[in-house]
Scaffold this motif. Structure first.
Motif, PDB file in Angstrom:
ATOM      1  N   ALA A  45      29.124  33.950  51.129  1.00  0.00           N
ATOM      2  CA  ALA A  45      28.953  35.161  51.932  1.00  0.00           C
ATOM      3  C   ALA A  45      29.755  36.322  51.343  1.00  0.00           C
ATOM      4  O   ALA A  45      29.313  37.476  51.359  1.00  0.00           O
ATOM      5  CB  ALA A  45      29.388  34.895  53.377  1.00  0.00           C
ATOM      6  N   LEU A  46      30.942  36.029  50.800  1.00  0.00           N
ATOM      7  CA  LEU A  46      31.753  37.072  50.174  1.00  0.00           C
ATOM      8  C   LEU A  46      31.059  37.619  48.921  1.00  0.00           C
ATOM      9  O   LEU A  46      31.041  38.825  48.689  1.00  0.00           O
ATOM     10  CB  LEU A  46      33.143  36.524  49.809  1.00  0.00           C
ATOM     11  N   LEU A  47      30.471  36.717  48.123  1.00  0.00           N
ATOM     12  CA  LEU A  47      29.722  37.168  46.933  1.00  0.00           C
ATOM     13  C   LEU A  47      28.534  38.024  47.344  1.00  0.00           C
ATOM     14  O   LEU A  47      28.262  39.065  46.733  1.00  0.00           O
ATOM     15  CB  LEU A  47      29.251  35.958  46.118  1.00  0.00           C
ATOM     16  N   ASP A  48      27.817  37.588  48.402  1.00  0.00           N
ATOM     17  CA  ASP A  48      26.667  38.350  48.894  1.00  0.00           C
ATOM     18  C   ASP A  48      27.080  39.741  49.356  1.00  0.00           C
ATOM     19  O   ASP A  48      26.312  40.700  49.260  1.00  0.00           O
ATOM     20  CB  ASP A  48      25.985  37.607  50.047  1.00  0.00           C
ATOM     21  N   ALA A  49      28.317  39.844  49.862  1.00  0.00           N
ATOM     22  CA  ALA A  49      28.820  41.132  50.365  1.00  0.00           C
ATOM     23  C   ALA A  49      29.335  42.028  49.235  1.00  0.00           C
ATOM     24  O   ALA A  49      29.769  43.150  49.479  1.00  0.00           O
ATOM     25  CB  ALA A  49      29.919  40.898  51.394  1.00  0.00           C
ATOM     26  N   GLY A  50      29.307  41.501  47.988  1.00  0.00           N
ATOM     27  CA  GLY A  50      29.708  42.339  46.855  1.00  0.00           C
ATOM     28  C   GLY A  50      31.051  42.005  46.239  1.00  0.00           C
ATOM     29  O   GLY A  50      31.514  42.715  45.334  1.00  0.00           O
ATOM     30  N   ALA A  51      31.697  40.930  46.697  1.00  0.00           N
ATOM     31  CA  ALA A  51      32.991  40.552  46.121  1.00  0.00           C
ATOM     32  C   ALA A  51      32.811  40.055  44.687  1.00  0.00           C
ATOM     33  O   ALA A  51      31.783  39.471  44.345  1.00  0.00           O
ATOM     34  CB  ALA A  51      33.643  39.460  46.973  1.00  0.00           C
ATOM     35  N   THR A  52      33.801  40.306  43.841  1.00  0.00           N
ATOM     36  CA  THR A  52      33.790  39.832  42.456  1.00  0.00           C
ATOM     37  C   THR A  52      34.797  38.695  42.327  1.00  0.00           C
ATOM     38  O   THR A  52      35.987  38.898  42.585  1.00  0.00           O
ATOM     39  CB  THR A  52      34.190  40.962  41.486  1.00  0.00           C
ATOM     40  N   PRO A  53      34.351  37.498  41.953  1.00  0.00           N
ATOM     41  CA  PRO A  53      35.304  36.383  41.841  1.00  0.00           C
ATOM     42  C   PRO A  53      36.187  36.515  40.612  1.00  0.00           C
ATOM     43  O   PRO A  53      35.801  37.134  39.618  1.00  0.00           O
ATOM     44  CB  PRO A  53      34.390  35.158  41.714  1.00  0.00           C
ATOM     45  N   CYS A  54      37.377  35.972  40.707  1.00  0.00           N
ATOM     46  CA  CYS A  54      38.265  35.894  39.543  1.00  0.00           C
ATOM     47  C   CYS A  54      39.078  34.616  39.675  1.00  0.00           C
ATOM     48  O   CYS A  54      39.120  34.009  40.745  1.00  0.00           O
ATOM     49  CB  CYS A  54      39.170  37.115  39.428  1.00  0.00           C
ATOM     50  N   GLY A  55      39.716  34.213  38.601  1.00  0.00           N
ATOM     51  CA  GLY A  55      40.401  32.925  38.597  1.00  0.00           C
ATOM     52  C   GLY A  55      41.906  33.031  38.709  1.00  0.00           C
ATOM     53  O   GLY A  55      42.464  34.116  38.888  1.00  0.00           O
ATOM     54  N   LEU A  56      42.573  31.885  38.581  1.00  0.00           N
ATOM     55  CA  LEU A  56      44.032  31.837  38.688  1.00  0.00           C
ATOM     56  C   LEU A  56      44.705  32.570  37.537  1.00  0.00           C
ATOM     57  O   LEU A  56      45.831  33.036  37.676  1.00  0.00           O
ATOM     58  CB  LEU A  56      44.509  30.383  38.743  1.00  0.00           C
ATOM     59  N   GLY A  57      44.012  32.683  36.400  1.00  0.00           N
ATOM     60  CA  GLY A  57      44.579  33.447  35.291  1.00  0.00           C
ATOM     61  C   GLY A  57      44.819  34.897  35.683  1.00  0.00           C
ATOM     62  O   GLY A  57      45.835  35.494  35.314  1.00  0.00           O
ATOM     63  N   ALA A  58      43.881  35.464  36.444  1.00  0.00           N
ATOM     64  CA  ALA A  58      44.038  36.850  36.913  1.00  0.00           C
ATOM     65  C   ALA A  58      45.211  36.955  37.879  1.00  0.00           C
ATOM     66  O   ALA A  58      46.009  37.886  37.804  1.00  0.00           O
ATOM     67  CB  ALA A  58      42.748  37.320  37.590  1.00  0.00           C
ATOM     68  N   ARG A  59      45.335  35.971  38.772  1.00  0.00           N
ATOM     69  CA  ARG A  59      46.463  35.994  39.705  1.00  0.00           C
ATOM     70  C   ARG A  59      47.775  35.899  38.942  1.00  0.00           C
ATOM     71  O   ARG A  59      48.755  36.568  39.268  1.00  0.00           O
ATOM     72  CB  ARG A  59      46.360  34.844  40.706  1.00  0.00           C
ATOM     73  N   ASP A  60      47.811  35.068  37.891  1.00  0.00           N
ATOM     74  CA  ASP A  60      49.035  34.901  37.118  1.00  0.00           C
ATOM     75  C   ASP A  60      49.421  36.196  36.413  1.00  0.00           C
ATOM     76  O   ASP A  60      50.593  36.568  36.373  1.00  0.00           O
ATOM     77  CB  ASP A  60      48.862  33.768  36.105  1.00  0.00           C
ATOM     78  N   THR A  61      48.425  36.913  35.874  1.00  0.00           N
ATOM     79  CA  THR A  61      48.694  38.195  35.227  1.00  0.00           C
ATOM     80  C   THR A  61      49.229  39.205  36.233  1.00  0.00           C
ATOM     81  O   THR A  61      50.211  39.908  35.972  1.00  0.00           O
ATOM     82  CB  THR A  61      47.401  38.740  34.578  1.00  0.00           C
ATOM     83  N   LEU A  62      48.601  39.268  37.412  1.00  0.00           N
ATOM     84  CA  LEU A  62      49.023  40.225  38.440  1.00  0.00           C
ATOM     85  C   LEU A  62      50.431  39.931  38.937  1.00  0.00           C
ATOM     86  O   LEU A  62      51.248  40.845  39.089  1.00  0.00           O
ATOM     87  CB  LEU A  62      48.036  40.210  39.610  1.00  0.00           C
ATOM     88  N   ARG A  63      50.738  38.644  39.177  1.00  0.00           N
ATOM     89  CA  ARG A  63      52.085  38.328  39.701  1.00  0.00           C
ATOM     90  C   ARG A  63      53.138  38.587  38.626  1.00  0.00           C
ATOM     91  O   ARG A  63      54.265  38.974  38.947  1.00  0.00           O
ATOM     92  CB  ARG A  63      52.140  36.912  40.259  1.00  0.00           C
ATOM     93  N   THR A  64      52.777  38.415  37.343  1.00  0.00           N
ATOM     94  CA  THR A  64      53.735  38.723  36.274  1.00  0.00           C
ATOM     95  C   THR A  64      53.969  40.228  36.207  1.00  0.00           C
ATOM     96  O   THR A  64      55.104  40.678  36.046  1.00  0.00           O
ATOM     97  CB  THR A  64      53.244  38.181  34.916  1.00  0.00           C
ATOM     98  N   GLU A  65      52.910  41.031  36.347  1.00  0.00           N
ATOM     99  CA  GLU A  65      53.081  42.493  36.373  1.00  0.00           C
ATOM    100  C   GLU A  65      54.020  42.919  37.502  1.00  0.00           C
ATOM    101  O   GLU A  65      54.761  43.889  37.367  1.00  0.00           O
ATOM    102  CB  GLU A  65      51.727  43.189  36.540  1.00  0.00           C
ATOM    103  N   MET A  66      53.999  42.179  38.607  1.00  0.00           N
ATOM    104  CA  MET A  66      54.885  42.491  39.734  1.00  0.00           C
ATOM    105  C   MET A  66      56.285  41.898  39.567  1.00  0.00           C
ATOM    106  O   MET A  66      57.181  42.175  40.345  1.00  0.00           O
ATOM    107  CB  MET A  66      54.276  41.977  41.044  1.00  0.00           C
ATOM    108  N   GLY A  67      56.447  41.019  38.549  1.00  0.00           N
ATOM    109  CA  GLY A  67      57.736  40.371  38.348  1.00  0.00           C
ATOM    110  C   GLY A  67      58.003  39.251  39.338  1.00  0.00           C
ATOM    111  O   GLY A  67      59.148  38.868  39.559  1.00  0.00           O
ATOM    112  N   TYR A  68      56.952  38.705  39.941  1.00  0.00           N
ATOM    113  CA  TYR A  68      57.115  37.621  40.909  1.00  0.00           C
ATOM    114  C   TYR A  68      57.328  36.299  40.176  1.00  0.00           C
ATOM    115  O   TYR A  68      56.464  35.883  39.393  1.00  0.00           O
ATOM    116  CB  TYR A  68      55.873  37.483  41.793  1.00  0.00           C
ATOM    117  N   PRO A  69      58.439  35.613  40.423  1.00  0.00           N
ATOM    118  CA  PRO A  69      58.683  34.327  39.766  1.00  0.00           C
ATOM    119  C   PRO A  69      57.712  33.252  40.253  1.00  0.00           C
ATOM    120  O   PRO A  69      57.331  33.224  41.421  1.00  0.00           O
ATOM    121  CB  PRO A  69      60.117  33.969  40.180  1.00  0.00           C
ATOM    122  N   LEU A  70      57.313  32.375  39.340  1.00  0.00           N
ATOM    123  CA  LEU A  70      56.426  31.261  39.661  1.00  0.00           C
ATOM    124  C   LEU A  70      57.221  29.973  39.607  1.00  0.00           C
ATOM    125  O   LEU A  70      57.931  29.711  38.629  1.00  0.00           O
ATOM    126  CB  LEU A  70      55.267  31.207  38.662  1.00  0.00           C
TER     127      LEU A  70
END
Length: 205
Positions: A45-70
């Motif tokens: 339903a989210l895809l039908d509504a226009g959402a674009t999927p992305c993976g954990l690699g994208a989340r990892d890049t974003l959290r690193t840009e924020m300096g969030y420790p993993l």
């Protein structure tokens, strides 16, 4: 308009869905927690509504840009919350918890190493486990000397927002903001500046 770390329970086509703001990307985002057997339909339903999927690699890049420790990389059984700058998340006033005495002693004396950001000054991209060395201590052929090690990269990536290599690194006490260091990127020396994260703020996104 819910605050960070808050959640509400919602109903989607008769299915209970918990909507959270506990995300680890720095974005103004939401997590949807449906029952397992409804997850596929909700995703569709989210895809039908226009959402674009992305993976954990994208989340990892974003959290690193924020300096969030993993956990497992920038924080672990070997890397304390004091070293990872996560002392704010420790219940210091609790009368007892595992490791309390050791953490209090480390907090009091100052940690021997601290988590800092690294920003590449050339085309190098820092990656976990790469050695960080003091700048300028290298042999004539451009290969860094072993003796000058001051720390290790714990997280690293190419920042799509900043278009530069960024990382988090545990660096020994005495290395600080604005210092230049060298990272051994597959046998070549890459120059990097020590910075205080986040690498990206709301105004630079």
């Amino acid at each position: 308009g819910h605050d960070y770390m808050s959640y509400v329970d919602a109903d989607w086509r008769g299915v209970p869905v918990r909507v959270c703001r506990t995300g680890y990307t720095g974005e103004r985002g939401y997590e949807l927690l449906p029952p397992w057997d409804a997850a596929g339909d909700l995703f569709g339903a989210l895809l039908d509504a226009g959402a674009t999927p992305c993976g954990l690699g994208a989340r990892d890049t974003l959290r690193t840009e924020m300096g969030y420790p993993l956990h497992g990389q920038d924080l672990s059984a070997q890397i304390t919350p004091v070293q990872a700058r996560l002392g704010w998340a420790v219940g210091w006033k609790k009368p007892q918890f595992w490791g309390r005495e050791a953490l209090l002693a480390e907090k009091e004396s100052g940690p021997a190493r601290l988590l800092w950001g690294l920003e590449s000054l050339d085309r190098g991209i820092p990656r976990p486990h790469m050695t960080v060395r003091a700048a300028g201590l290298q042999s004539g052929d451009g290969l860094a000397q072993e003796s000058a090690a001051v720390g290790e990269v714990t997280s690293g990536t190419f920042s799509p927002t900043r278009r530069v290599g960024i990382g988090l690194a545990l660096l020994r006490a005495g290395i600080g903001e604005g210092d230049e260091v060298e990272v051994d990127v597959r046998g070549r020396v890459s120059r990097m500046r020590v910075v205080r994260p986040p690498f990206v703020t709301a105004s630079t996104r």
